[in-house]
Design a protein around this motif. Structure first.
Motif, mmCIF file in Angstrom:
data_model
loop_
_atom_site.group_PDB
_atom_site.id
_atom_site.type_symbol
_atom_site.label_atom_id
_atom_site.label_comp_id
_atom_site.label_asym_id
_atom_site.label_seq_id
_atom_site.Cartn_x
_atom_site.Cartn_y
_atom_site.Cartn_z
ATOM 1 N N THR A 20 0.766 -1.138 -0.081
ATOM 2 C CA THR A 20 0.124 -0.056 -0.027
ATOM 3 C C THR A 20 1.018 1.212 0.108
ATOM 4 N N ARG A 21 0.351 2.457 0.199
ATOM 5 C CA ARG A 21 1.018 3.616 0.335
ATOM 6 C C ARG A 21 1.616 3.900 1.713
ATOM 7 N N ASP A 22 1.253 3.093 2.556
ATOM 8 C CA ASP A 22 1.926 3.123 4.007
ATOM 9 C C ASP A 22 3.135 2.903 4.086
ATOM 10 N N GLY A 23 3.881 3.700 4.910
ATOM 11 C CA GLY A 23 5.357 3.580 5.085
ATOM 12 C C GLY A 23 6.103 4.709 4.544
ATOM 13 N N ILE A 24 7.468 4.444 4.511
ATOM 14 C CA ILE A 24 8.093 5.595 4.056
ATOM 15 C C ILE A 24 8.790 5.554 2.548
ATOM 16 N N LEU A 25 8.573 6.558 2.012
ATOM 17 C CA LEU A 25 9.006 6.231 0.355
ATOM 18 C C LEU A 25 10.202 5.966 0.255
ATOM 19 N N ASN B 182 17.994 7.316 -1.149
ATOM 20 C CA ASN B 182 18.973 8.572 -1.136
ATOM 21 C C ASN B 182 19.885 8.348 -0.041
ATOM 22 N N ASP B 183 19.318 8.194 1.255
ATOM 23 C CA ASP B 183 20.239 7.949 2.469
ATOM 24 C C ASP B 183 21.089 6.877 2.425
ATOM 25 N N TYR B 184 20.900 5.820 1.907
ATOM 26 C CA TYR B 184 21.712 4.761 1.740
ATOM 27 C C TYR B 184 23.056 4.890 0.785
ATOM 28 N N GLN B 185 22.594 5.602 -0.370
ATOM 29 C CA GLN B 185 23.635 5.736 -1.362
ATOM 30 C C GLN B 185 24.901 6.533 -0.566
ATOM 31 N N GLU B 186 24.417 7.596 0.148
ATOM 32 C CA GLU B 186 25.508 8.369 0.840
ATOM 33 C C GLU B 186 26.379 7.386 1.825
ATOM 34 N N THR B 187 25.781 6.382 2.462
ATOM 35 C CA THR B 187 26.842 5.514 3.029
ATOM 36 C C THR B 187 27.769 4.591 2.137
ATOM 37 N N LEU B 188 27.550 4.828 0.912
ATOM 38 C CA LEU B 188 28.632 3.873 0.221
ATOM 39 C C LEU B 188 29.622 4.501 -0.510
ATOM 40 N N PRO B 189 30.767 3.722 -0.705
ATOM 41 C CA PRO B 189 31.700 4.456 -1.349
ATOM 42 C C PRO B 189 31.203 4.971 -2.999
ATOM 43 N N THR C 210 3.168 11.534 -5.781
ATOM 44 C CA THR C 210 4.345 12.386 -5.175
ATOM 45 C C THR C 210 4.567 13.352 -6.320
ATOM 46 N N GLY C 211 4.297 13.177 -7.536
ATOM 47 C CA GLY C 211 5.042 13.821 -8.745
ATOM 48 C C GLY C 211 6.321 14.084 -8.973
ATOM 49 N N LEU C 212 6.594 14.986 -9.796
ATOM 50 C CA LEU C 212 8.101 15.140 -10.094
ATOM 51 C C LEU C 212 9.005 15.327 -8.864
ATOM 52 N N ALA C 213 9.885 14.361 -8.693
ATOM 53 C CA ALA C 213 10.585 14.392 -7.489
ATOM 54 C C ALA C 213 12.208 14.108 -7.911
ATOM 55 N N ILE C 214 12.745 15.213 -7.976
ATOM 56 C CA ILE C 214 14.302 15.121 -8.284
ATOM 57 C C ILE C 214 15.262 15.330 -7.122
ATOM 58 N N LYS C 215 15.969 14.218 -6.772
ATOM 59 C CA LYS C 215 16.763 13.930 -5.795
ATOM 60 C C LYS C 215 18.210 13.712 -6.102
ATOM 61 N N GLN C 216 19.071 13.536 -5.345
ATOM 62 C CA GLN C 216 20.587 13.394 -5.739
ATOM 63 C C GLN C 216 20.688 12.009 -6.308
ATOM 64 N N TYR C 217 20.202 11.129 -5.831
ATOM 65 C CA TYR C 217 20.325 9.606 -6.412
ATOM 66 C C TYR C 217 19.037 9.266 -6.934
ATOM 67 N N SER C 218 18.120 9.959 -7.152
ATOM 68 C CA SER C 218 16.682 9.458 -7.693
ATOM 69 C C SER C 218 16.164 10.385 -8.557
ATOM 70 N N LYS C 219 15.552 10.257 -9.696
ATOM 71 C CA LYS C 219 14.936 11.313 -10.653
ATOM 72 C C LYS C 219 13.626 10.781 -10.874
ATOM 73 N N GLY C 220 12.449 11.188 -10.090
ATOM 74 C CA GLY C 220 11.136 10.826 -10.314
ATOM 75 C C GLY C 220 10.509 11.593 -11.436
ATOM 76 N N LEU C 221 10.215 11.026 -12.484
ATOM 77 C CA LEU C 221 9.604 11.785 -13.737
ATOM 78 C C LEU C 221 8.142 11.540 -13.907
ATOM 79 N N ASP C 222 7.300 11.116 -13.057
ATOM 80 C CA ASP C 222 6.088 11.013 -13.332
ATOM 81 C C ASP C 222 5.313 12.186 -12.622
ATOM 82 N N SER C 223 4.898 13.217 -13.642
ATOM 83 C CA SER C 223 4.326 14.591 -13.371
ATOM 84 C C SER C 223 2.930 14.645 -13.646
ATOM 85 N N ARG C 224 2.096 13.634 -13.367
ATOM 86 C CA ARG C 224 0.597 13.409 -13.523
ATOM 87 C C ARG C 224 0.261 13.943 -14.413
ATOM 88 N N CYS C 225 0.614 13.708 -15.828
ATOM 89 C CA CYS C 225 0.066 14.361 -16.926
ATOM 90 C C CYS C 225 -1.311 13.648 -17.147
#
Length: 281
Positions: free
Chosen positions: A190-195, A201-208, A223-238
């Motif tokens: 379901t949608r319950d829980g953490i994205l 993104n948090d985990y990638q920072e712990t890696l070499p 969630t819509g357009l979601a550009i973060k350092q290690y993930s780029k979400g491009l579903d912007s609800r067209c």
């Protein structure tokens, strides 16, 4: 990969959902050149919207590389069942995709009815094209810089605690949005829980740097357009009247990459929303 010596670019587009007019507009807006650029569709390019067949025709005309989304996967299952065939790519967990529960907010009956209509109209070549879409594409290039690692394209996302792309659960790749507490090691139905992208993104920072990876994905319209350092979400609800989005990346003569996010406005294609435009063929 496109030839950087002649200005070729990567053009990656989020969930089109059969909105062909907006698809054409976006390609025009980014000045897409099929002779130089490489086009990627991040799944769910069919279903819900007004003209999935036209989207398929244009994608095939431009030899677009496609990622399989949950809607493409469901269509292929229905097509196999309709024709008395076994579904070799029946990779999804029944908990996510068995016809009794569908994570999409619009519900199972509406979605399935649309995909049945597409099956009736689609040519065998178009079905084969959909069937050719892999679950994941790996791009070894460091498009977002050395610190961001290589790139994976997946429709919904990836599990942070599964290192190999080959070992990722197909159901997760097609449907994931959130993770279950307390340790965030299991995908939520379901949608319950953490994205998932927050944990990723948090985990990638712990890696070499050599082990890091950036994911480009779609699927999560809420969630819509979601550009973060290690993930780029491009579903912007067209489909719901917001935007259709492309991430455009080009390798410079220095070997570094430059990239930008470009969006075009969409009409409302969801009949449950104000301003709905009935453009179904």
């Amino acid at each position: 990969m496109p030839d950087s010596s002649n200005g070729g670019r990567l053009v990656l587009i989020g969930d089109i959902h059969g909105c062909n007019e907006e698809f054409v507009n976006l390609l025009d807006t980014v000045n897409y050149d099929p002779e130089k650029d490489k086009l990627f569709l991040l799944g769910d390019f069919i279903s819900k919207g007004p003209d999935s067949i036209a989207v398929l025709e244009l994608a095939m005309k431009y030899n677009a590389t496609c990622i399989r989304g949950n809607h493409e996967n469901t269509l292929l299952r229905r097509y196999a069942k309709k024709n008395g065939q076994s579904f070799d790519n029946d990779m999804t967990d029944d908990f996510f995709d068995n016809g009794e529960y569908n994570p999409d907010e619009d519900g199972f009956v509406h979605v399935m009815a649309d995909e049945k209509k597409i099956i009736k109209k689609a040519t065998s070549e178009q079905i084969e094209y959909i069937d050719s879409c892999p679950l994941i594409i790996h791009l070894p290039e460091k498009i977002f810089g050395e610190a961001n690692g290589d790139v994976a394209l997946a429709h919904a996302g990836l599990m942070w605690n599964v290192k190999s792309l080959e070992e990722q659960d197909p159901a997760v790749i097609l449907y994931i949005r959130t993770l279950l507490p307390p340790d965030n090691s299991t995908a939520s139905p379901t949608r319950d829980g953490i994205l998932w992208k927050e944990v990723w993104n948090d985990y990638q920072e712990t890696l070499p740097q050599s082990e890091r990876r950036t994911v480009i994905y779609g699927h999560d319209a809420k969630t819509g357009l979601a550009i973060k350092q290690y993930s780029k979400g491009l579903d912007s609800r067209c489909y719901k009247g917001d935007y259709l989005t492309a991430l455009v990346a080009q390798k410079k003569s220095t070997g570094e990459w430059e990239h930008e996010v470009i969006s075009v406005p969409c009409q409302v294609h969801d009949p449950k929303l104000p301003g709905y435009v009935d453009g179904h063929l």
